[in-house]
Enzyme design. Structure first.
Site, PDB file in Angstrom:
ATOM      1  N   ASP A  55       0.840  -1.201   0.000  1.00 33.39           N
ATOM      2  CA  ASP A  55       0.000   0.000   0.000  1.00 33.39           C
ATOM      3  C   ASP A  55       0.871   1.246   0.000  1.00 33.39           C
ATOM      4  O   ASP A  55       1.883   1.315   0.701  1.00 33.39           O
ATOM      5  CB  ASP A  55      -0.905   0.021   1.238  1.00 33.39           C
ATOM      6  N   TYR A  60       2.373  10.227   0.953  1.00 28.18           N
ATOM      7  CA  TYR A  60       3.550   9.703   1.634  1.00 28.18           C
ATOM      8  C   TYR A  60       4.821  10.238   0.980  1.00 28.18           C
ATOM      9  O   TYR A  60       5.216   9.807  -0.112  1.00 28.18           O
ATOM     10  CB  TYR A  60       3.554   8.180   1.624  1.00 28.18           C
ATOM     11  N   LYS A  85      -4.004   5.807  -3.255  1.00 28.43           N
ATOM     12  CA  LYS A  85      -5.129   6.577  -2.725  1.00 28.43           C
ATOM     13  C   LYS A  85      -5.408   7.812  -3.561  1.00 28.43           C
ATOM     14  O   LYS A  85      -4.536   8.296  -4.293  1.00 28.43           O
ATOM     15  CB  LYS A  85      -4.859   6.940  -1.268  1.00 28.43           C
TER      16      LYS A  85
END
Length: 338
Positions: A55, A60, A85
């Site tokens: 993931d 990030y 995401k």
């Protein structure tokens, strides 16, 4: 050497993922730097060990994690089920004007929240570019909710999701471009609201169904069971308190939390089980949980997690925790419920 991991199905899709995965936030250097070669080596080590679920997210490292994960996946795409995401677009910014947040060495971007139809579609395409791959398996709506945005701003952003963002996700899934859709958040209440929008396959919920806290048990987890949706449990160590740290929810742990952790640890010692091993394996006692997603920063940290994973947990540990009132009433455990 690769282990043989149990695989569980993601919702009602055809995806099957190992019950242990690799979260990509820490690899991007949150609070302290992670060298790029070390991050890539951690991803490779996870795949070599037999994990098949990775993931990541645009947030990030403001693009860094997707680049690093993509560097490995481009040669090993068939090995992995991958999620990223939507909800944040990255816009270029001069480093001196950048809001780095907790990222030590992020790429030179700021984030712009956008949960609209066009925002979701653009975010998806941008992630394909950063990852350098032609497909993504799971798309999560990232960090929508009042905990991130506050009430007023979230109302506006939720309207974006309700009026267009969800439709974009459905179109991507229905066309076969992605296989599963969900939300990735830290608060379970917003997931109940999301269920009113339509059908979802999987939810990535951080910190709310752990050995320390089962606040999401009802009505959220029970509703997932009724609707055939899966849960990936992020933050199984509650940001450090369950691996000997002093933080809970990314802040200093309150005294009541510290006391509860000590009580749980005393039971673990009774059965000669390290607390982190119990914390890592606990979420999978619930039938809707398909994966536990820790975030090691190096191959060595991942090896420590794998050692905890290999420890056999006696059923009596769970029943003792339940008998002492250290698990919420109704928590599924081997042989029954708390």
């Amino acid at each position: 050497m690769a282990r043989t991991f149990e695989k569980r199905r993601v919702g009602q899709t055809s995806l099957e993922i190992t019950t242990l995965g690799l979260g990509g936030a820490s690899l991007a250097g949150i609070f302290s730097a992670v060298p790029a070669d070390q991050a890539r080596a951690t991803v490779s080590h996870a795949l070599d060990a037999g994990l098949n679920y990775l993931d990541t997210a645009p947030q990030y490292g403001l693009g860094r994690s997707e680049h690093l994960v993509g560097d490995v996946l481009r040669t090993r795409r068939a090995d992995a089920v991958m999620s990223t995401k939507v909800g944040r677009l990255l816009k270029p910014v001069s480093p001196e004007n950048q809001d780095k947040g907790a990222w030590v060495d992020p790429l030179p971007f700021d984030q712009l929240y956008d949960y609209s139809y066009d925002g979701v579609m653009r975010s998806f395409e941008d992630s394909l570019q950063r990852l350098g791959v032609s497909s993504i398996d799971i798309l999560y709506v990232h960090d929508i909710g009042t905990a991130t945005h506050g009430v007023e701003a979230n109302n506006m952003l939720w309207q974006q999701l309700a009026s267009g963002g969800y439709r974009a996700l459905r179109e991507l899934r229905d066309s076969g471009v992605i296989s599963a859709i969900g939300l990735g958040v830290n608060e379970w209440e917003v997931l109940m609201e999301a269920m009113a929008l339509g059908d979802w396959d999987v939810f990535l919920l951080a910190g709310r169904y752990t050995l320390l806290e089962q606040t999401s048990l009802s009505p959220f987890m029970t509703t997932c069971a009724e609707r055939g949706a899966s849960v990936v449990v992020g933050g199984p160590f509650n940001s450090g308190i369950l691996v000997g740290g002093a933080t809970f929810n990314y802040a200093k742990a309150p005294e009541a939390i510290v006391a509860k952790v000590k009580a749980i640890e005393a039971v673990c010692k009774e059965f000669n089980v390290p607390l982190p091993a119990a914390a890592l394996q606990f979420p999978l006692t619930h039938p809707v949980v398909c994966n536990v997603l820790p975030g090691p920063r190096s191959p060595a940290e991942l090896d420590g997690i794998l050692d905890w994973w290999d420890i056999k947990i006696p059923t009596e540990l769970w029943t003792t925790l339940a008998a002492k009132g250290l698990l919420a009433v109704g928590t599924p455990i081997p042989g029954g419920t708390a």
